[in-house]
Every structure is written in structure tokens, then in C-alpha cells.
Design a protein around this motif. Structure first.
Motif, mmCIF file in Angstrom:
data_model
loop_
_atom_site.group_PDB
_atom_site.id
_atom_site.type_symbol
_atom_site.label_atom_id
_atom_site.label_comp_id
_atom_site.label_asym_id
_atom_site.label_seq_id
_atom_site.Cartn_x
_atom_site.Cartn_y
_atom_site.Cartn_z
ATOM 1 N N THR A 132 2.754 -7.535 7.254
ATOM 2 C CA THR A 132 3.129 -7.300 5.861
ATOM 3 C C THR A 132 4.111 -6.145 5.742
ATOM 4 O O THR A 132 4.124 -5.224 6.557
ATOM 5 N N GLY A 133 4.942 -6.229 4.699
ATOM 6 C CA GLY A 133 5.820 -5.127 4.348
ATOM 7 C C GLY A 133 7.041 -5.011 5.233
ATOM 8 O O GLY A 133 7.508 -5.974 5.828
ATOM 9 N N GLY A 134 7.538 -3.790 5.328
ATOM 10 C CA GLY A 134 8.748 -3.517 6.079
ATOM 11 C C GLY A 134 9.976 -3.546 5.187
ATOM 12 O O GLY A 134 9.927 -3.878 4.000
ATOM 13 N N SER A 135 11.100 -3.191 5.783
ATOM 14 C CA SER A 135 12.371 -3.217 5.063
ATOM 15 C C SER A 135 13.464 -3.693 5.999
ATOM 16 O O SER A 135 13.330 -3.627 7.222
ATOM 17 N N GLY A 136 14.555 -4.165 5.412
ATOM 18 C CA GLY A 136 15.660 -4.654 6.209
ATOM 19 C C GLY A 136 16.568 -3.555 6.713
ATOM 20 O O GLY A 136 17.269 -3.731 7.704
ATOM 21 N N GLU B 30 2.371 -12.712 -1.659
ATOM 22 C CA GLU B 30 3.315 -11.594 -1.570
ATOM 23 C C GLU B 30 2.744 -10.325 -2.181
ATOM 24 O O GLU B 30 2.174 -10.349 -3.264
ATOM 25 N N PRO B 31 2.886 -9.197 -1.488
ATOM 26 C CA PRO B 31 2.442 -7.925 -2.067
ATOM 27 C C PRO B 31 3.320 -7.518 -3.238
ATOM 28 O O PRO B 31 4.444 -8.011 -3.391
ATOM 29 N N ALA B 32 2.806 -6.608 -4.046
ATOM 30 C CA ALA B 32 3.563 -6.131 -5.207
ATOM 31 C C ALA B 32 4.303 -4.836 -4.923
ATOM 32 O O ALA B 32 5.222 -4.470 -5.655
ATOM 33 N N VAL B 33 3.923 -4.128 -3.869
ATOM 34 C CA VAL B 33 4.461 -2.802 -3.587
ATOM 35 C C VAL B 33 5.241 -2.844 -2.283
ATOM 36 O O VAL B 33 4.742 -3.346 -1.269
ATOM 37 N N GLY B 34 6.454 -2.316 -2.294
ATOM 38 C CA GLY B 34 7.241 -2.235 -1.076
ATOM 39 C C GLY B 34 6.685 -1.190 -0.127
ATOM 40 O O GLY B 34 6.178 -0.146 -0.554
ATOM 41 N N ARG B 35 6.766 -1.481 1.172
ATOM 42 C CA ARG B 35 6.245 -0.556 2.182
ATOM 43 C C ARG B 35 7.255 -0.429 3.310
ATOM 44 O O ARG B 35 7.685 -1.428 3.880
ATOM 45 N N ASP B 36 7.638 0.795 3.637
ATOM 46 C CA ASP B 36 8.528 1.002 4.782
ATOM 47 C C ASP B 36 8.023 2.187 5.603
ATOM 48 O O ASP B 36 6.900 2.157 6.084
ATOM 49 N N TYR B 37 8.846 3.194 5.787
ATOM 50 C CA TYR B 37 8.499 4.368 6.605
ATOM 51 C C TYR B 37 7.209 5.015 6.094
ATOM 52 O O TYR B 37 6.966 5.074 4.894
ATOM 53 N N HIS B 38 6.375 5.520 7.010
ATOM 54 C CA HIS B 38 5.114 6.185 6.668
ATOM 55 C C HIS B 38 4.186 5.267 5.867
ATOM 56 O O HIS B 38 3.594 5.680 4.866
ATOM 57 N N SER B 39 4.057 4.018 6.301
ATOM 58 C CA SER B 39 3.060 3.128 5.697
ATOM 59 C C SER B 39 2.093 2.669 6.780
ATOM 60 O O SER B 39 2.415 2.712 7.972
ATOM 61 N N GLU B 40 0.902 2.225 6.374
ATOM 62 C CA GLU B 40 -0.131 1.812 7.306
ATOM 63 C C GLU B 40 -0.884 0.610 6.739
ATOM 64 O O GLU B 40 -0.971 0.444 5.516
ATOM 65 N N ALA B 41 -1.445 -0.199 7.630
ATOM 66 C CA ALA B 41 -2.333 -1.294 7.236
ATOM 67 C C ALA B 41 -3.449 -1.389 8.259
ATOM 68 O O ALA B 41 -3.215 -1.209 9.456
ATOM 69 N N LEU B 42 -4.667 -1.653 7.786
ATOM 70 C CA LEU B 42 -5.789 -1.775 8.721
ATOM 71 C C LEU B 42 -6.848 -2.713 8.166
ATOM 72 O O LEU B 42 -6.966 -2.921 6.954
ATOM 73 N N LEU B 43 -7.626 -3.274 9.090
ATOM 74 C CA LEU B 43 -8.694 -4.213 8.764
ATOM 75 C C LEU B 43 -9.943 -3.457 8.338
ATOM 76 O O LEU B 43 -10.359 -2.497 8.987
ATOM 77 N N LEU B 44 -10.562 -3.934 7.241
ATOM 78 C CA LEU B 44 -11.821 -3.370 6.774
ATOM 79 C C LEU B 44 -12.997 -4.157 7.352
ATOM 80 O O LEU B 44 -12.857 -5.331 7.707
ATOM 81 N N PRO B 45 -14.191 -3.561 7.401
ATOM 82 C CA PRO B 45 -15.352 -4.281 7.931
ATOM 83 C C PRO B 45 -15.733 -5.521 7.130
ATOM 84 O O PRO B 45 -16.433 -6.392 7.652
ATOM 85 N N ASP B 46 -15.297 -5.621 5.877
ATOM 86 C CA ASP B 46 -15.620 -6.814 5.095
ATOM 87 C C ASP B 46 -14.595 -7.926 5.269
ATOM 88 O O ASP B 46 -14.670 -8.963 4.611
ATOM 89 N N GLY B 47 -13.602 -7.731 6.156
ATOM 90 C CA GLY B 47 -12.631 -8.768 6.454
ATOM 91 C C GLY B 47 -11.354 -8.701 5.642
ATOM 92 O O GLY B 47 -10.450 -9.513 5.850
#
Length: 643
Positions: free
Chosen positions: A458-462, A490-507
Motif C-alpha cells: 500500500t501507498g508510496g509515491s511516484g 484504495e486508501p484515502a491518505v497518501g503515504r510516502d517517506y516516514h510511513s509504516e504499515a504492520l499486521l495486527l493480531p486480529d488480522g
């Protein structure tokens, strides 16, 4: 210490009935109000969610909003979010360093006292569930034209073999022309080393470097040639034995500088505990856990702003909380380095930010035992690996690492849609082409291993740091079994530098942060750090009843078998242990999904066999997921894997 309780904050835990601050997918502006209304209706339909999933955009209470630069999932289910100074010079100057503990299940928030600027340090989970955080920021960069005092590296030398000497921050070194230059940090210079004897005695001076800047501003403070400097306040033999050496002190651009400090975050006390400093300062390092529980630490900018040369790698031993020398090997900053089943470390070529374009970019397998490096050929667009994403594909037993997207070195506008996959189990490991990213050229992509053995991206920039409004409001799943991408909501918020994504225990998946340079397409308005949080609920959670784990041991041994209670054992198709993420700068070398063999079924549960290899399944805390035949996962149970 303030704690925000779920009763006072907006809930967004799964199944909550309390109102959310939710923003749907971006709809084209030309749709108008009616079109946006229909868009919201369409993406909230059950059939849409069951195929593409669903996003929630959450605004945290104002007092708990934080510049999320680093994020680690703890064995308590809470997320440790580290900002440090948060890429904010004013916060750095004020000594305002922040961390936050957020519990997504209970929706509680707790600020954590942060003893140093951990901004752009490195981190990884230890076998007991603590988090090692090493390095961070000593000094912010100063661009060309902004440097008012000549500065540079001072090599402080000690020719006395009897004792080391420590000089405090602010120690003044005086040039031959009388101008003074003050140190910006404390420095300890080791004693000289004396060898031989009699007429053949050789004394080799002890040496340590420190960054200095002129006491007085202006161009007159520039010293452009090599020189020896006296240390103010020393007399007699001390003045002869202790001195500084510098090649030049200039008004040129100054890079960020790192620190030597290291800490363990304790999930029980929810506090940082200081451990032994590293031998070398680091800013933008990578920490990779080993099969024996130790952690190898490489790369970074030192305390003078220079990238470390590679003869300064270190290994942390959590048993003694001390550091030792690691084999020499140069890497650019934040290199993606994965522990493989052979015990070797695989450098995928992904990295972030600093280092020359022609050095340390080649992927390969690094063996710490004999310091050999086996290149792994075949990576396409090899000059576009900076700000790329790398992931150890599930299951970890396949020993395949995927490189996704990336861009040119430094502030290059170039990006690539390339994905390539390295098969490390082959007799001659090499990359083969994967499918192009659906959104095209992408930097700063976040990749998350899912319980159904897919990879959510998810996310990123060109462009570099989202320049020209190039954030990509796209998400997709990569399926290793078919080598294809499928579309996600599709997400609503753009994400580029200094962004993170991780899996939660609830899936579900939580996405945080983003630090674009500009807010407009013309790149004329500076952008604020993105403090909204998004939670993505995958399609598999809209497919009806999910499997349950009603009982499981807290501890499991490598090579052992665990009994897991579940009301419908015949419906369990797969089981896996997923290591929690510790992610920053599109770099997450911690996450891995290890498949478990289902070796037996009974009326009350299933038996699961663990691999015996600690290099495949490093000791530590894992989320145990079981899935049904459709790939729908249970809520995870935490299990500690021991040797």
C-alpha cells in the motif's frame, strides 16, 4: 504520565459500536456531492468489502498525535510508535522527544518518556519480547547557505600510553592562526599503544573523532588546509601528548549526525532501559536478529555526518547487554538484510537514503562466520533500489525474497514498477522477474505479510517524497502461489517517506505516518507530517465466521509440537507463526511467516509441529494464526518460541 482510555476516546476496534472518524476512498472531484455520496455507498456495500476490503481513517485525540517515524508491534498487542524529534528541528532544539504506546484493541494511548532522540535510529525485537533501539540523531543537517560557522571532523589524538582522556562537549581546539573550534559532543580518546622496548619502542597514538564548529561565525572561520590544533586548557606534557588534527573546516553543507546510545524497551514496565552504548554512532542503521538471539547492526551516518565505512559493524548480545565487533562489510544506509535458513544474511539491495551510487548496492548472501559475500545476480533496474521495499515471502520455508519498486539515489525523480524475486534455496541463487506494480513506478511502498500467505502492499509515491503530488492512493495483494497482484480498496491518505504499515493480531493492517516535502502539485507549499492513522480490514474478514483458537501454550520449543484447541479442527487448513513487524523507512527485516505442519486432529483441536532450525524460526514472540480453507484467519494467539 497521561493515559487516554477507550471510554474517553473514539473507538475503532473491530466490532466496536462507537462512532468512528471515517473517510472513504478518494473520489474524483468532478463527481460532485452526489457522486461522492454514491461512492461512499458503493464502497460500504457488503459485496464490495468482501472482494476488496475496507479502510477506516482515524484521527487520534490531539494530545496523542505523533509523527510516526518508527513502529513496532509488541507481544502485548500494543504498538510502540517512535517519533523522537519527528524530523522537526524545533522539537530537536527544544529536546522534545516523543514515543507513544497505542493499543488498537482497547483504544488506549500512553505517552512514553523518551530519553534520547531516537529519530532515524534502528530497532528490532529481542527473544524475550523487548525491543532494541540503537542510534538516532545527534545533530540535524544544515544545507548549503545555512551554515554560519565553519565546521568539520576533528581527529583527537592521545600519545600518552598511560591513560585515556575524556573531553566534554564544548572543548575548544585552537588552529595555528589562533581561531577556536568547539566540540559538539563529549569525546573519549583511548590511550596510546606502546609496542617493542628500548630503542625499538613504538608508540601509536590513540585516536577518536568528534565534530567541531567555529566559536565565531563568518567566512574567516574557514580553515581550508590540514593542520594540527592545540586543546585549550592543557599545559605541559598534556599539551604535547593531546592534540587535534583536521583536514579542513568549511561552511559546506552538513549532514545529519548519529548517536552511540542504545536502549531496550520493556513491554512489561513500558519504559526504555539504557544499555551499553555502541562503539560507533549511527543514524539510519539496520538491526537484524540472528538465530542465536543476538542482533547484527550495520551502516548509518556517524557523529560527524559521514557514512560508516563498513569496518564498524557491531553485534549486540542481549544476555550481557553489550556490543562486540562484527565482520567488515559496507552497506548503504537502512539496508534490507534478512536472516536466511542457512544462517547467512541476505542483502536484497533495498536501502534508504545515503551512500554512493557505485558502492554497496549489489545484492548478495553474507556469511558472518567467514565474512564471505556471494552476489545474487539478476535484479533488474539495479540503480533504482533506494526507497524500495523488500519482503521475505510467505512461507519463510520457500526462502524467497521479493524486491518491490524503488527509485534513484538521493533526490532523484526516477522510480520503477519492477518487482523481482530471489530464490535463495536454489543451488545458484538469482533474481527472476515478478509482475510489475499495478500503480507503476513506486517509491516508499509498504509491504505486509498476511495470515493467508498473501502480501498486502500500500501507498508510496511516484517521485521523491511525494513531490508534484505524486502519492499513489492504491493498494493491492501479491499472491506468491500465482505470482500475481489483485486489487484492494484504495486508501484515502497518501503515504510516502516516514510511513509504516504492520499486521495486527486480529488480522487487520494499520498504516501510519508520511512526511511529504510539499502539499501542492507545484511544490510551492510545505507539507505537514501526516498524523492520521488508517486501518485496513482485508476481504477475508467479510467472508463470514472465522476460525477460533480457544487454547494454546504460551511457550513452544523449536522442533517441538504444540496442541491448539479449536472448536472445528477439521476446518483448519493451515497454521503459521508470524513474527511482529518493526518497521521504518520502508524497511522491515523482522516480519516473517513460518508455516507449521498440522500433524494431528482430535475432537478438541489440532497438533502443530514447529521447525527445529533457529535460523528459519528465530527465538522470540510470534502470532499464531490458523486459517480455514478459504484463507480466513483466526485472531492470533501470542506464543514465545524458545531454543
Amino acid at each position: 504520565m497521561k493515559i487516554r482510555n477507550a471510554g474517553r476516546a473514539r473507538r475503532f476496534a473491530l466490532g466496536s459500536t462507537v462512532a468512528l472518524t471515517v473517510a472513504g476512498m478518494n473520489a474524483p472531484a468532478v463527481l460532485g456531492f452526489a457522486g461522492e455520496q454514491y461512492h461512499q455507498y458503493a464502497i460500504n456495500r457488503p459485496d464490495y468489502k468482501a472482494e476488496y476490503g475496507h479502510w477506516q481513517t482515524v484521527t487520534l485525540p490531539a494530545e496523542f498525535r505523533i509523527n510516526a517515524v518508527h513502529a513496532t508491534l509488541l507481544r502485548t498487542g500494543k504498538i510502540l510508535i517512535i517519533a523522537g524529534s519527528g524530523n522537526d528541528q524545533k522539537s530537536f532544539d527544544a529536546g522534545t522527544f516523543r514515543s507513544l504506546l497505542w493499543d488498537p484493541a482497547k483504544n488506549t494511548y500512553k505517552p512514553v518518556p523518551t530519553p534520547a532522540d531516537m529519530f532515524c535510529g534502528g530497532h528490532g525485537s529481542l527473544p524475550d519480547g523487548r525491543v532494541l533501539v540503537a542510534g538516532g540523531t545527534l545533530r540535524y543537517e544544515a544545507l548549503d547557505g545555512a551554515v554560519k560557522k565553519a565546521a568539520g571532523t576533528m581527529r583527537v589524538r592521545n600519545e600518552n600510553p598511560e591513560a585515556a582522556r575524556t573531553f566534554p562537549k564544548g572543548t575548544v581546539f585552537t588552529a595555528p592562526n589562533g581561531r577556536g573550534y568547539a566540540s559538539t559532543a563529549e569525546v573519549t580518546v583511548p590511550a596510546a599503544v606502546k609496542t617493542g622496548g628500548g630503542d625499538r619502542t613504538v608508540v601509536t597514538a590513540g585516536e577518536q573523532h568528534v565534530f567541531v564548529e567555529a566559536v565565531a561565525p563568518g567566512a574567516d572561520s574557514v580553515y581550508g588546509s590540514p593542520a594540527q590544533y592545540t586543546i585549550k586548557g592543557l599545559t605541559g606534557a598534556d599539551a604535547r601528548d593531546l592534540y587535534g588534527m583536521s583536514e579542513h573546516l568549511t561552511l559546506e553543507k552538513q549532514d545529519f549526525q548519529g548517536v552511540r546510545s542504545a536502549f531496550e524497551f520493556n513491554p512489561d514496565t513500558e519504559m526504555y532501559e539504557q544499555v551499553t552504548d555502541m562503539a560507533y554512532a549511527r543514524w539510519y542503521p539496520t538491526l537484524t536478529g540472528l538465530g542465536d538471539g543476538r542482533v547484527v547492526t550495520v551502516s548509518g551516518l556517524d557523529d560527524t555526518g559521514r557514512i560508516l565505512s563498513g569496518n564498524d559493524n557491531e553485534i549486540y548480545d542481549p544476555a550481557s547487554r553489550t556490543w562486540s565487533k562484527a565482520p567488515d562489510r559496507y552497506f548503504p544506509t537502512y539496508p534490507s538484510i534478512f536472516l536466511t535458513a542457512s544462517g547467512r544474511l541476505f542483502y536484497s539491495g533495498s536501502n534508504a537514503g545515503y551512500g554512493p551510487a557505485d558502492k554497496g548496492r549489489e545484492p548478495g548472501l553474507w556469511d558472518l562466520r567467514d565474512n564471505t559475500f556471494q552476489p545474487v545476480p539478476g535484479l533488474r533496474d539495479p540503480s533504482l533500489t533506494e526507497t524500495s521495499s523488500s519482503v521475505l515471502l510467505p512461507p519463510a520455508q520457500a526462502q524467497k525474497v521479493m524486491v518491490l519498486g524503488g527509485g534513484g539515489v538521493g533526490e532523484s525523480p526516477l522510480s520503477t514498477a519492477r518487482t523481482d524475486i530471489a530464490d535463495l534455496s536454489a543451488a545458484k541463487p538469482a533474481f527472476t522477474p515478478g509482475p510489475d506494480l499495478p500503480a507503476g513506478g513506486t517509491r516508499y511502498l509498504n509491504s505486509v505479510i498476511m495470515p493467508d500467505d498473501s502480501v498486502f502492499t500500500t501507498g508510496g509515491s511516484g517521485d521523491y517524497r511525494g513531490k508534484h503530488r505524486s502519492d499513489l492512493l492504491k493498494a493491492q495483494f501479491y499472491h506468491p502461489d500465482t505470482n500475481r497482484f489483485s486489487t484492494a480498496a484504495e486508501p484515502a491518505v497518501g503515504r510516502d517517506y516516514h510511513s509504516e504499515a504492520l499486521l495486527l493480531p486480529d488480522g487487520r493492517v494499520v498504516v501510519l505516518g508520511s512526511n511529504p516535502l510539499f502539499a501542492d502539485k507545484a511544490d510551492s507549499e510545505p507539507a505537514a507530517f501526516e498524523q492520521r492513522v488508517e486501518i485496513y480490514t482485508p476481504p477475508y474478514l467479510f467472508h463470514g465466521e472465522r476460525p477460533q483458537v480457544t487454547g494454546a501454550p504460551d511457550v513452544a520449543k523449536l522442533g517441538g509440537t504444540v496442541a491448539v484447541s479449536t472448536p472445528k479442527p477439521d476446518g483448519i487448513a493451515t497454521a503459521k507463526l508470524i513474527r511482529p513487524s518493526s518497521v521504518t523507512h520502508a524497511t522491515d527485516v523482522e516480519q516473517r511467516s513460518v508455516a507449521l505442519d498440522v500433524t494431528g486432529r482430535s475432537g478438541g483441536g489440532v497438533s502443530l509441529a514447529l521447525p527445529a532450525n533457529p535460523d528459519l524460526l528465530p527465538p522470540g514472540w510470534y502470532m499464531l494464526f490458523v486459517t480455514d480453507g478459504a484463507g480466513t484467519p483466526s485472531v492470533a494467539r501470542w506464543i514465545k518460541v524458545t531454543a
